[in-house]
Design a protein around this motif. Structure first.
Motif, PDB file in Angstrom:
ATOM      1  N   LEU A  23       0.836  -1.200   0.000  1.00  0.00           N
ATOM      2  CA  LEU A  23       0.000   0.000   0.000  1.00  0.00           C
ATOM      3  C   LEU A  23       0.873   1.253   0.000  1.00  0.00           C
ATOM      4  N   CYS A  24       0.368   2.318  -0.581  1.00  0.00           N
ATOM      5  CA  CYS A  24       1.109   3.583  -0.633  1.00  0.00           C
ATOM      6  C   CYS A  24       1.498   4.088   0.744  1.00  0.00           C
ATOM      7  N   GLU A  25       0.640   3.866   1.714  1.00  0.00           N
ATOM      8  CA  GLU A  25       0.919   4.334   3.067  1.00  0.00           C
ATOM      9  C   GLU A  25       2.155   3.679   3.666  1.00  0.00           C
ATOM     10  N   GLN A  26       2.567   2.547   3.125  1.00  0.00           N
ATOM     11  CA  GLN A  26       3.711   1.807   3.648  1.00  0.00           C
ATOM     12  C   GLN A  26       5.022   2.166   2.945  1.00  0.00           C
ATOM     13  N   LEU A  27       4.969   2.842   1.820  1.00  0.00           N
ATOM     14  CA  LEU A  27       6.164   3.031   0.998  1.00  0.00           C
ATOM     15  C   LEU A  27       7.283   3.785   1.706  1.00  0.00           C
ATOM     16  N   GLY A  28       6.951   4.785   2.480  1.00  0.00           N
ATOM     17  CA  GLY A  28       7.981   5.535   3.184  1.00  0.00           C
ATOM     18  C   GLY A  28       8.817   4.650   4.090  1.00  0.00           C
ATOM     19  N   ASP A  68      13.965  -1.011  -2.773  1.00  0.00           N
ATOM     20  CA  ASP A  68      14.249  -0.167  -3.940  1.00  0.00           C
ATOM     21  C   ASP A  68      13.044  -0.015  -4.842  1.00  0.00           C
ATOM     22  N   THR A  69      12.307  -1.105  -5.015  1.00  0.00           N
ATOM     23  CA  THR A  69      11.205  -1.130  -5.976  1.00  0.00           C
ATOM     24  C   THR A  69       9.982  -1.777  -5.340  1.00  0.00           C
ATOM     25  N   PHE A  70       8.840  -1.507  -5.965  1.00  0.00           N
ATOM     26  CA  PHE A  70       7.567  -1.950  -5.417  1.00  0.00           C
ATOM     27  C   PHE A  70       6.675  -2.419  -6.553  1.00  0.00           C
ATOM     28  N   GLN A  71       6.021  -3.531  -6.342  1.00  0.00           N
ATOM     29  CA  GLN A  71       5.019  -4.022  -7.282  1.00  0.00           C
ATOM     30  C   GLN A  71       3.669  -3.736  -6.654  1.00  0.00           C
ATOM     31  N   MET A  72       2.939  -2.793  -7.273  1.00  0.00           N
ATOM     32  CA  MET A  72       1.687  -2.342  -6.680  1.00  0.00           C
ATOM     33  C   MET A  72       0.529  -2.514  -7.647  1.00  0.00           C
ATOM     34  N   ALA A  73      -0.630  -2.781  -7.083  1.00  0.00           N
ATOM     35  CA  ALA A  73      -1.823  -2.990  -7.903  1.00  0.00           C
ATOM     36  C   ALA A  73      -2.471  -1.676  -8.337  1.00  0.00           C
ATOM     37  N   SER A  74      -2.326  -0.618  -7.547  1.00  0.00           N
ATOM     38  CA  SER A  74      -3.014   0.638  -7.835  1.00  0.00           C
ATOM     39  C   SER A  74      -2.447   1.312  -9.085  1.00  0.00           C
ATOM     40  N   PRO A  75      -3.298   1.673 -10.043  1.00  0.00           N
ATOM     41  CA  PRO A  75      -2.814   2.376 -11.236  1.00  0.00           C
ATOM     42  C   PRO A  75      -2.384   3.815 -10.923  1.00  0.00           C
ATOM     43  N   ASN A  76      -2.791   4.344  -9.775  1.00  0.00           N
ATOM     44  CA  ASN A  76      -2.447   5.717  -9.381  1.00  0.00           C
ATOM     45  C   ASN A  76      -1.417   5.748  -8.253  1.00  0.00           C
ATOM     46  N   ALA A  77      -0.600   4.718  -8.154  1.00  0.00           N
ATOM     47  CA  ALA A  77       0.322   4.583  -7.030  1.00  0.00           C
ATOM     48  C   ALA A  77       1.277   5.769  -6.905  1.00  0.00           C
ATOM     49  N   LEU A  78       1.817   6.272  -8.004  1.00  0.00           N
ATOM     50  CA  LEU A  78       2.765   7.386  -7.926  1.00  0.00           C
ATOM     51  C   LEU A  78       2.122   8.645  -7.368  1.00  0.00           C
ATOM     52  N   GLU A  79       0.933   8.953  -7.837  1.00  0.00           N
ATOM     53  CA  GLU A  79       0.229  10.136  -7.347  1.00  0.00           C
ATOM     54  C   GLU A  79      -0.145   9.988  -5.870  1.00  0.00           C
ATOM     55  N   GLU A  80      -0.589   8.798  -5.490  1.00  0.00           N
ATOM     56  CA  GLU A  80      -0.961   8.542  -4.100  1.00  0.00           C
ATOM     57  C   GLU A  80       0.265   8.672  -3.193  1.00  0.00           C
ATOM     58  N   ALA A  94       1.349  12.335  -2.581  1.00  0.00           N
ATOM     59  CA  ALA A  94       0.489  13.015  -1.601  1.00  0.00           C
ATOM     60  C   ALA A  94       0.854  12.594  -0.182  1.00  0.00           C
ATOM     61  N   ILE A  95       1.102  11.323   0.021  1.00  0.00           N
ATOM     62  CA  ILE A  95       1.452  10.823   1.349  1.00  0.00           C
ATOM     63  C   ILE A  95       2.825  11.333   1.766  1.00  0.00           C
ATOM     64  N   ALA A  96       3.780  11.363   0.854  1.00  0.00           N
ATOM     65  CA  ALA A  96       5.144  11.818   1.166  1.00  0.00           C
ATOM     66  C   ALA A  96       5.152  13.271   1.627  1.00  0.00           C
ATOM     67  N   ARG A  97       4.284  14.092   1.067  1.00  0.00           N
ATOM     68  CA  ARG A  97       4.194  15.490   1.506  1.00  0.00           C
ATOM     69  C   ARG A  97       3.596  15.593   2.900  1.00  0.00           C
ATOM     70  N   VAL A 140       3.613  13.164   5.493  1.00  0.00           N
ATOM     71  CA  VAL A 140       4.350  12.534   6.589  1.00  0.00           C
ATOM     72  C   VAL A 140       5.801  13.006   6.559  1.00  0.00           C
ATOM     73  N   GLN A 141       6.196  13.777   7.573  1.00  0.00           N
ATOM     74  CA  GLN A 141       7.552  14.333   7.620  1.00  0.00           C
ATOM     75  C   GLN A 141       8.376  13.813   8.793  1.00  0.00           C
ATOM     76  N   ILE A 142       7.741  13.296   9.830  1.00  0.00           N
ATOM     77  CA  ILE A 142       8.439  12.822  11.019  1.00  0.00           C
ATOM     78  C   ILE A 142       8.238  11.322  11.132  1.00  0.00           C
ATOM     79  N   VAL A 143       9.326  10.615  11.438  1.00  0.00           N
ATOM     80  CA  VAL A 143       9.258   9.157  11.549  1.00  0.00           C
ATOM     81  C   VAL A 143       9.432   8.748  13.010  1.00  0.00           C
ATOM     82  N   TYR A 144       8.875   7.604  13.353  1.00  0.00           N
ATOM     83  CA  TYR A 144       8.958   7.083  14.717  1.00  0.00           C
ATOM     84  C   TYR A 144       9.906   5.889  14.821  1.00  0.00           C
ATOM     85  N   GLN A 145       9.993   5.091  13.770  1.00  0.00           N
ATOM     86  CA  GLN A 145      10.786   3.884  13.823  1.00  0.00           C
ATOM     87  C   GLN A 145      12.233   4.161  13.405  1.00  0.00           C
ATOM     88  N   PRO A 146      13.212   3.713  14.202  1.00  0.00           N
ATOM     89  CA  PRO A 146      14.608   3.848  13.787  1.00  0.00           C
ATOM     90  C   PRO A 146      14.955   2.771  12.753  1.00  0.00           C
TER      91      PRO A 146
END
Length: 118
Positions: A64-69, A77-89, A92-95, A97-103
């Motif tokens: 899922l796009c929410e997991q890519l970060g 390095d690469t992802f096989q995704m079913a969503s045809p709009n994965a890049l756009e999704e 939007a998510i990358a903009r 989420v700016q702070i991470v919790y997991q080291p």
């Protein structure tokens, strides 16, 4: 075998069996059978951080796009995704989420690091 070699690990398989052959493997595909199964994150980090794997790590399955970060931070390095709009999704998510919790081994400061000033 001549040429590039790729392997596919199911989420219940560990990368330990590949360690002796990593220099011959161009691609390791790590499976996410369902989005909530995070075992392949651990496999990616082990391959990158403990075993120094420099080839391609591909996330496959229920990605899922929410997991890519976090997948990127874990070494994918690469992802096989079913969503045809994965890049756009993902953009939007990358903009958002700016702070991470997991080291991870990427050196990015976590929320805790930022709070205590490390």
């Amino acid at each position: 075998r001549a040429g590039d070699l790729g392997v596919w690990l199911r989420s219940e398989q560990t990368p330990q069996g590949l360690v002796g052959d990593l220099e011959r493997i161009a691609l390791v595909a790590l499976d996410f059978p369902i989005f909530s199964d995070g075992r392949s994150y651990s496999s990616a980090r082990l391959l990158r951080e403990r075993h120094g794997y420099a080839g391609e790590l591909r996330a496959i399955g229920d990605v899922l796009c929410e997991q890519l970060g976090f997948m990127l931070r874990s070494g994918f390095d690469t992802f096989q995704m079913a969503s045809p709009n994965a890049l756009e999704e993902f953009a939007a998510i990358a903009r958002e989420v700016q702070i991470v919790y997991q080291p991870t081994g990427d050196g990015q400061a976590t929320a805790t690091d930022l709070r205590i000033g490390s």
